[in-house]
Design an enzyme around this catalytic site. Structure first.
Site, PDB file in Angstrom:
ATOM      1  N   THR A 201      15.848  35.062  92.670  1.00  0.00           N
ATOM      2  CA  THR A 201      14.934  35.790  91.785  1.00  0.00           C
ATOM      3  C   THR A 201      15.440  37.203  91.557  1.00  0.00           C
ATOM      4  O   THR A 201      15.408  37.739  90.450  1.00  0.00           O
ATOM      5  CB  THR A 201      13.524  35.855  92.431  1.00  0.00           C
ATOM      6  OG1 THR A 201      13.022  34.529  92.524  1.00  0.00           O
ATOM      7  CG2 THR A 201      12.588  36.704  91.611  1.00  0.00           C
TER       8      THR A 201
ATOM      9  N   HIS B 296      27.354  71.585  94.532  1.00  0.00           N
ATOM     10  CA  HIS B 296      26.703  72.620  93.752  1.00  0.00           C
ATOM     11  C   HIS B 296      27.273  72.591  92.337  1.00  0.00           C
ATOM     12  O   HIS B 296      28.484  72.753  92.183  1.00  0.00           O
ATOM     13  CB  HIS B 296      27.010  73.962  94.410  1.00  0.00           C
ATOM     14  CG  HIS B 296      26.017  75.040  94.126  1.00  0.00           C
ATOM     15  ND1 HIS B 296      24.740  74.808  93.708  1.00  0.00           N
ATOM     16  CD2 HIS B 296      26.129  76.372  94.221  1.00  0.00           C
ATOM     17  CE1 HIS B 296      24.124  75.962  93.557  1.00  0.00           C
ATOM     18  NE2 HIS B 296      24.938  76.926  93.865  1.00  0.00           N
TER      19      HIS B 296
END
Lengths: 498, 498
Positions: B54, B471
């Protein structure tokens, strides 16, 4: 500690602070905020119209914003890719004026965050230039408002960096530009050439390439990205080439000037063949590096020169050896010019003032690195080449993202099928510690955070194998590569799951 | 250990294995692969045309793929947002046929990965149904190829789950559909209503809402997302409402049927007012939950019933108490029906067979959870409400992503300005361990991996504060929220940085 005789007389002093921070980029901002939060009377001086330094105003932030925009534009042009996903889309048109306006709004918004945060923490902000008049005294000159002197017990120097000039190539910010100018252009030059294949050069190359320029990178070394793991550097070059960027390696620029037809003639020397040739383009960007920016600060007034900021710094306290109360941080210091480093040094500087051994000191040694092309290139820790040179026994696990379920559900990842996005984990065979992580994928900057946690906290591979990762997520490939590294033999066997 | 008398006679046995895995979703696949890699003779049987269960074929993967497509389509329709970024774009048109074709190719590709991996590891794969003929024997029936019996020392039952029927609402897979059908629709119903406000219902609601349906969620409880932190659940509802989804809470469906005009009449009962009303829509999806799927396996043949798979399981070894060599994993067992859980149980099952205490056992207790709307909702560990009930002293740090630099450089993040994307970190005041992380942002599923590392490895806040994060990155907000949690007082003070 301080000697009053060195200083201006008291009557000259307009204000006295515990800490004065010169420059308000990420480092200066962090220093000022942390000093103020610790109860120190703090001021900050910056000469730009907007706070945030090169980082925010004409460096990383504009670059990342334009990269995001340009890859969106590029995606929309790949009609087949888009239509396959069920969207019938007429051809898009670029409006650089609008893009630049949006960028400016973005920068203003972020700059305002800096301003609000400083104000909230009661940091006095001066807009103006700063120069030393004594070891504890700085004269601040505000345009149109005259100048005055402030005194501080500690002075944090966070003045940043400037572009290094290339001999024979005079930057006129018209056709021969710096990265600052390139990032604020509101048109797209047909042929855009770049001297220097470092991070700045490569990111701006991607922006203009996506927006439709024919981009050439001129690099004097034999390879781009010298500090990357070889496998990653090779993938990076192949990736950028597949997107249309041309590389001229081993090539030095001897001179550049405008010819009669108004286009640029750039004289190139091939370092290997010693041949010269003339390369034509419409715009030339110089990005061969940046240098510490100390001009204007008048450091000679207090008996300092630039060498004092390089060679004579105590790294524990971020202090000048000659004047321990003067603390250089960020791009003015030795090492990579990264906002992250500046922030870490800022924290260290303020903690040395407070004499605390606080929690926030990040001295984990390795900065994570990201090249924000698409897919992104990210790495942290040791490269394979470093481990081999150091005779460190290591194990490798490598996984292709094409087998990652999340990857396969994302439209934006699809283009990179040409260059297999991968993640490679290097593990110390002696103690299973994670020594380095190298990856190419669309979300490398976020996946790298996990890798950085592992490397900097000294986590070992078994730890990572225990963590339940969200399902489906790209991060699962980090775990899978780690599992493969554990299962693999000792170096230099590379276990590729394909 | 085994009793030959229980079994079929040797002449009936077509093949003998160490491990037979019934069902090839993520759990079965993991079990089969790991068993084979450990040198066990392994077979796997699955009745679907494509491997993957599924999860891959009509659950999580189609859902995530269509979500990604639908949010891309939604973004392109937000002309103002797109044009602000410098792209002039004519209005897009949706082609669901193409979207479904792309989805099917995607599923096929992933299913093939399963197939290749099993083949590479020498797992025999049978396409067919399986039923017990004895405790160690399973009859495999292959369509058109007849049936035969295989014997195995261990049998892993990974048969998955099926949709729970809603009383009064007969699923016809035409106008009243299951999620399986909804995810394979090649048209967009004008009015799409959903019974059940769980993860499956909400994600499919987002898909059809983005593609242009008017979507209503009918939920019998007073709130959606009962297992979420209250603050996060509230933000989720507000977010989905702001995108146009309508919620009918405290509302039970009594019946549904097609009226003379060919549209659906759904009779609703308001649990509070006891009023009934008739709700009209063009399609109704039932997603009130899933139940273990054991039909067809003929467990009664060997004296078992469904209760044995729920109440009588040894969780250390994933074994049935009655037959320790039979190992249920995944959706057939108690607990959340997540691929992650199935995979963990698969590992545990195989390790119990191998009697190893291997590194891969993930028993860290907390599964990270993601709702893949946009921005995504993600959480791991304890909620504030759980900590308060348990009288655990805790500290909170919360950061808005609007202050995150990376966030501000990303186009895709912009729409969520209405609902402030945030991250909230809960820290144990006694030892600074990270107890829970709750967030709403576009990349929650990857950021959650970091949070899951922190929670499951018992890292404390000081550790996180030491890590250098890339960063700019969204992950920096995780660190910042953790720093704020450290700085904040003891619960229930909530420190919002805004």
């Amino acid at each position: 500690m301080r000697n009053e005789a060195d200083e201006n007389t008291m009557t000259d002093i307009a204000a006295v602070y515990d800490v004065l921070v010169v420059g308000c980029g990420p480092g200066g901002f962090t220093a000022a905020t942390q000093a103020a939060q610790a109860g120190l009377r703090t001021a900050c001086v910056d000469q730009r119209a907007s706070l945030g330094g090169t980082y925010l105003v004409d460096g990383a932030v504009p670059s990342k914003t334009l990269l995001d925009e340009s890859y969106f534009y590029r995606l929309l042009q790949q009609q087949e890719l888009v239509e396959q996903r069920g969207v019938r889309l007429p051809y898009p048109r670029l409006d650089m004026q609008a893009a630049q306006s949006a960028l400016k709004r973005n920068i203003e918004r972020l700059s305002k965050v800096y301003k609000c945060e400083l104000s909230k923490n009661n940091v006095t902000v001066y807009k103006g230039t700063a120069e030393f008049t004594g070891p504890y005294c700085v004269e601040i000159s505000q345009r149109g408002l005259g100048s005055f002197i402030v005194e501080a017990r500690y002075i944090v120097v966070a003045t940043g960096s400037a572009v290094i000039q290339c001999p024979g190539v005079a930057i006129d910010e018209d056709k021969i530009v710096s990265s600052d100018k390139a990032l604020s252009l509101n048109y797209i030059p047909p042929r855009f050439s770049i001297i220097g294949g470092g991070t700045i050069g490569l990111e701006i190359a991607c922006i203009f390439n996506n927006f439709g320029s024919r981009v050439t990178i001129i690099e004097s070394q034999s390879e781009i990205c010298q500090n990357m793991d070889d496998e990653l550097a090779c993938a990076t070059k192949t990736l950028l080439q597949s997107q249309g960027i041309v590389f001229l390696l081993n090539t030095r620029v001897q001179s550049a000037g405008t010819n009669a037809a108004g286009q640029l003639d750039v004289t190139l020397l091939n370092k290997l063949s010693k041949n010269t040739c003339v390369h034509h383009c419409d715009m030339l960007m110089v990005s061969i590096g940046r240098r510490p920016l100390l001009e204007g600060l008048n450091i000679s007034k207090i008996g300092l020169d630039e060498r004092d900021f390089v060679d004579n710094v105590d790294e524990q306290t971020q202090s000048l050896l000659k004047f321990p109360h003067i603390k250089p941080i960020g791009d003015v210091t030795l090492g990579p010019m990264l906002a992250l480093k500046a922030e870490q040094q800022a924290t260290r500087a303020i903690q040395s003032i407070l004499s605390t051994d606080s929690i926030s000191t990040s001295n984990c040694g390795f900065s994570p690195n990201v090249l924000y092309c698409q897919p992104q290139i990210g790495w942290v820790g040791y490269t394979e080449q470093q481990l081999i040179s150091a005779h460190t026994p290591y194990q490798t696990g490598k996984v292709l993202f094409s087998q990652n379920v999340r990857y396969n559900t994302l439209l934006s990842q699809k283009e990179s099928d040409l260059i297999p996005a991968f993640i490679k984990v290097l593990v110390d065979s002696r103690n299973m510690k994670i020594l380095g992580v190298h990856m190419i994928n669309d979300d490398a900057n976020e996946l790298l955070s996990q890798a950085s946690m592992a490397v900097s906290l000294g986590l070992n591979a078994y730890d990572i194998c225990k963590v339940p990762f969200p399902h489906p997520s790209l991060s699962e490939s980090f775990k899978q590569a780690t599992q493969l590294a554990v299962a693999s033999g000792i170096s230099p066997s590379v276990n590729v799951r394909e």
